[in-house]
Motif scaffolding. Structure first.
Motif, PDB file in Angstrom:
ATOM      1  N   TYR A  74     -47.111  31.109 110.942  1.00  0.00           N
ATOM      2  CA  TYR A  74     -46.221  29.978 111.150  1.00  0.00           C
ATOM      3  C   TYR A  74     -45.256  29.746 109.992  1.00  0.00           C
ATOM      4  O   TYR A  74     -44.273  29.019 110.147  1.00  0.00           O
ATOM      5  CB  TYR A  74     -47.047  28.701 111.352  1.00  0.00           C
ATOM      6  N   THR A  75     -45.551  30.335 108.828  1.00  0.00           N
ATOM      7  CA  THR A  75     -44.746  30.089 107.635  1.00  0.00           C
ATOM      8  C   THR A  75     -44.252  31.410 107.072  1.00  0.00           C
ATOM      9  O   THR A  75     -45.019  32.366 106.981  1.00  0.00           O
ATOM     10  CB  THR A  75     -45.577  29.363 106.553  1.00  0.00           C
ATOM     11  N   GLN A  76     -43.011  31.465 106.684  1.00  0.00           N
ATOM     12  CA  GLN A  76     -42.478  32.696 106.121  1.00  0.00           C
ATOM     13  C   GLN A  76     -43.200  33.056 104.836  1.00  0.00           C
ATOM     14  O   GLN A  76     -43.620  32.189 104.061  1.00  0.00           O
ATOM     15  CB  GLN A  76     -40.974  32.554 105.867  1.00  0.00           C
ATOM     16  N   ARG A  77     -43.313  34.346 104.608  1.00  0.00           N
ATOM     17  CA  ARG A  77     -44.075  34.857 103.476  1.00  0.00           C
ATOM     18  C   ARG A  77     -43.551  34.322 102.148  1.00  0.00           C
ATOM     19  O   ARG A  77     -44.320  34.027 101.234  1.00  0.00           O
ATOM     20  CB  ARG A  77     -44.034  36.386 103.484  1.00  0.00           C
ATOM     21  N   ARG A  78     -42.235  34.195 102.009  1.00  0.00           N
ATOM     22  CA  ARG A  78     -41.682  33.741 100.732  1.00  0.00           C
ATOM     23  C   ARG A  78     -42.096  32.305 100.416  1.00  0.00           C
ATOM     24  O   ARG A  78     -42.290  31.949  99.256  1.00  0.00           O
ATOM     25  CB  ARG A  78     -40.159  33.871 100.740  1.00  0.00           C
ATOM     26  N   ALA A 138     -42.645  42.594  86.801  1.00  0.00           N
ATOM     27  CA  ALA A 138     -42.512  41.294  86.145  1.00  0.00           C
ATOM     28  C   ALA A 138     -43.328  40.225  86.862  1.00  0.00           C
ATOM     29  O   ALA A 138     -43.989  39.386  86.226  1.00  0.00           O
ATOM     30  CB  ALA A 138     -41.044  40.888  86.090  1.00  0.00           C
ATOM     31  N   MET A 139     -43.322  40.255  88.186  1.00  0.00           N
ATOM     32  CA  MET A 139     -44.068  39.247  88.946  1.00  0.00           C
ATOM     33  C   MET A 139     -45.568  39.372  88.719  1.00  0.00           C
ATOM     34  O   MET A 139     -46.256  38.374  88.466  1.00  0.00           O
ATOM     35  CB  MET A 139     -43.743  39.382  90.437  1.00  0.00           C
ATOM     36  N   PHE A 140     -46.087  40.595  88.793  1.00  0.00           N
ATOM     37  CA  PHE A 140     -47.518  40.788  88.556  1.00  0.00           C
ATOM     38  C   PHE A 140     -47.883  40.438  87.111  1.00  0.00           C
ATOM     39  O   PHE A 140     -48.979  39.934  86.846  1.00  0.00           O
ATOM     40  CB  PHE A 140     -47.920  42.224  88.885  1.00  0.00           C
ATOM     41  N   THR A 141     -46.982  40.706  86.177  1.00  0.00           N
ATOM     42  CA  THR A 141     -47.246  40.388  84.782  1.00  0.00           C
ATOM     43  C   THR A 141     -47.275  38.876  84.568  1.00  0.00           C
ATOM     44  O   THR A 141     -48.148  38.356  83.857  1.00  0.00           O
ATOM     45  CB  THR A 141     -46.186  41.021  83.869  1.00  0.00           C
ATOM     46  N   CYS A 142     -46.329  38.163  85.169  1.00  0.00           N
ATOM     47  CA  CYS A 142     -46.318  36.699  85.056  1.00  0.00           C
ATOM     48  C   CYS A 142     -47.594  36.099  85.638  1.00  0.00           C
ATOM     49  O   CYS A 142     -48.183  35.168  85.063  1.00  0.00           O
ATOM     50  CB  CYS A 142     -45.095  36.134  85.761  1.00  0.00           C
ATOM     51  N   LEU A 155     -41.689  32.692  89.988  1.00  0.00           N
ATOM     52  CA  LEU A 155     -40.898  32.198  91.111  1.00  0.00           C
ATOM     53  C   LEU A 155     -39.420  32.565  90.963  1.00  0.00           C
ATOM     54  O   LEU A 155     -38.762  32.972  91.926  1.00  0.00           O
ATOM     55  CB  LEU A 155     -41.032  30.680  91.219  1.00  0.00           C
ATOM     56  N   ALA A 156     -38.904  32.430  89.734  1.00  0.00           N
ATOM     57  CA  ALA A 156     -37.490  32.737  89.502  1.00  0.00           C
ATOM     58  C   ALA A 156     -37.191  34.208  89.770  1.00  0.00           C
ATOM     59  O   ALA A 156     -36.176  34.552  90.384  1.00  0.00           O
ATOM     60  CB  ALA A 156     -37.107  32.362  88.064  1.00  0.00           C
ATOM     61  N   VAL A 157     -38.078  35.084  89.313  1.00  0.00           N
ATOM     62  CA  VAL A 157     -37.889  36.519  89.537  1.00  0.00           C
ATOM     63  C   VAL A 157     -37.943  36.832  91.023  1.00  0.00           C
ATOM     64  O   VAL A 157     -37.125  37.586  91.557  1.00  0.00           O
ATOM     65  CB  VAL A 157     -38.952  37.339  88.773  1.00  0.00           C
ATOM     66  N   PHE A 158     -38.915  36.245  91.706  1.00  0.00           N
ATOM     67  CA  PHE A 158     -39.049  36.500  93.139  1.00  0.00           C
ATOM     68  C   PHE A 158     -37.806  36.050  93.907  1.00  0.00           C
ATOM     69  O   PHE A 158     -37.273  36.793  94.736  1.00  0.00           O
ATOM     70  CB  PHE A 158     -40.284  35.788  93.686  1.00  0.00           C
TER      71      PHE A 158
END
Length: 395
Positions: free
Chosen positions: A77-81, A23-27, A183-186
């Protein structure tokens, strides 16, 4: 939570997690494909010539290239998410700028778009490598590409149609909604932040990553093949709709040409199975070879626009065969402990191709008609067919 296993195509990954990745790659594909023909046509209308469009894309690609190299340092320095969220937000901002319809907004929108795309590509592929077993990548890539390819098959025409026939900014709104859904799916997955390194360690220079990447022949080969594939699609996305407009067809025809060329992406799982049967090396050799020959034929048929359009569409069908292998040569070659650094370098193939291809064709267009950019694309395709013979036979 009880684990629900998928069929072999997904290996041991949780069912809901696998669907979320798709879903993420499709979005992401929807957000980009809906604008992929519309933005070059917008640039052509604002700038007036295909050569100026080439120069614009050449300059903007620097931003994407630099961005793809500094992402690993930023991840230190920043989290991946949070980086993934930043990439999605950048795509949303770029769509809003495109909707403004001015030259300055177009330039700013393209810069932010390529930067956001660089961040999203690297972070999503890192999460993919963390959660998909290497032995299942040959099966997973065609599944992912099937859904993303469906978006690219419909998006180019749909984006132009919505913009011209439904509402002027509707295509940009679709792109924004797709990024919000991504973003919502992630966030629903609640994945860990996954720092690239210990925060107390010194961030490594991107140039060290490049040097390490360059001494690994299999990674260099994978990069070169991905560069050739991406470079050909850059040619198609930018110049096919502009060519259609230049020879007198409406914008919808240009968008339809791109969509028609990508329609066989719906068969990408078939190409993936074919690659399993005959080997990725043979699949890529055949796909690149047919793509190159059809592109060359299109370029030398410049006096017959319908023939040019038919042949370049045929070349695109062959390019979808190449996409059946996806990034498998890289995914199978990269070492687990080098995933973050090597993925950031590998993903530069898209930005380097977006930089070099318009730059080269800006020079070509000084001397030759627009159709001759397809000659260059054809020669590149044939060169990639030759490089494909160096892929290990067992792959």
């Amino acid at each position: 939570m009880r684990r629900i296993h998928l069929p072999v195509a997904f290996g041991t990954i949780e069912k809901t997690q696998a669907r979320a990745f798709v879903a993420m790659f499709t979005c992401d594909a929807v957000a980009r494909s809906i604008l992929i023909s519309l933005v070059p046509l917008q640039a052509y209308a604002l700038l007036g010539t295909a050569q100026r469009v080439s120069v614009l894309y050449f300059l903007v690609a620097f931003v994407g290239l630099v961005g793809s190299l500094i992402v690993p340092a930023a991840l230190h320095y920043t989290q991946r998410r949070w980086m993934l969220a930043a990439g999605s937000i950048a795509q949303i901002i770029s769509a809003a700028l495109f909707a403004a319809g001015t030259q300055s907004a177009l330039i700013a929108g393209l810069c932010i778009q390529v930067l956001g795309a660089a961040i999203l590509e690297i972070t999503m592929n890192l999460y993919l490598l963390d959660h998909i077993p290497r032995r299942r990548l040959n099966q997973f890539e065609p599944v992912r590409l099937l859904f993303a390819g469906s978006a690219f098959a419909a998006g180019p025409w749909l984006g132009v149609y919505l913009h011209r026939s439904v509402a002027e900014n509707s295509s940009f709104m679709v792109s924004v909604v797709a990024c919000v859904v991504l973003l919502a799916v992630f966030w629903s997955l609640r994945m860990p932040g996954n720092h690239i390194a210990n925060a107390s360690a010194k961030a490594a220079s991107p140039f060290r990553f490049i040097a390490r990447f360059a001494v690994q022949p299999r990674l260099m080969l994978a990069w070169m093949l991905a560069f050739g594939r991406s470079g050909w699609w850059v040619t198609y996305y930018i110049y096919a709709p502009i060519y259609a407009a230049q020879v007198g067809y409406g914008p919808e025809i240009g968008g339809a040409l791109v969509s028609l060329g990508m329609a066989p992406m719906l068969l990408v799982r078939l190409w993936g199975r074919l690659g399993d049967r005959i080997g990725v090396r043979n699949l890529l050799t055949i796909g690149y070879g047919l793509m190159g020959l059809a592109s060359l034929a299109a370029g030398v048929s410049a006096s017959a626009p319908p023939v040019v359009m038919a042949l370049i569409c045929l070349a695109a069908w062959a390019a979808t065969v190449v996409d059946g292998a996806g990034n498998v040569p890289f995914l199978r070659a990269v070492r687990p402990f080098e995933r973050e650094a090597m993925t950031s370098v590998f993903m530069t193939f898209r930005h380097v191709s977006s930089l070099l291809i318009p730059g080269v064709f800006a020079v070509v267009l000084w001397f030759f008609p627009l159709a001759y950019v397809f000659v260059g694309a054809g020669l590149m395709g044939l060169a990639m067919a030759g490089f494909s013979r160096y892929i290990p036979a067992r792959l």
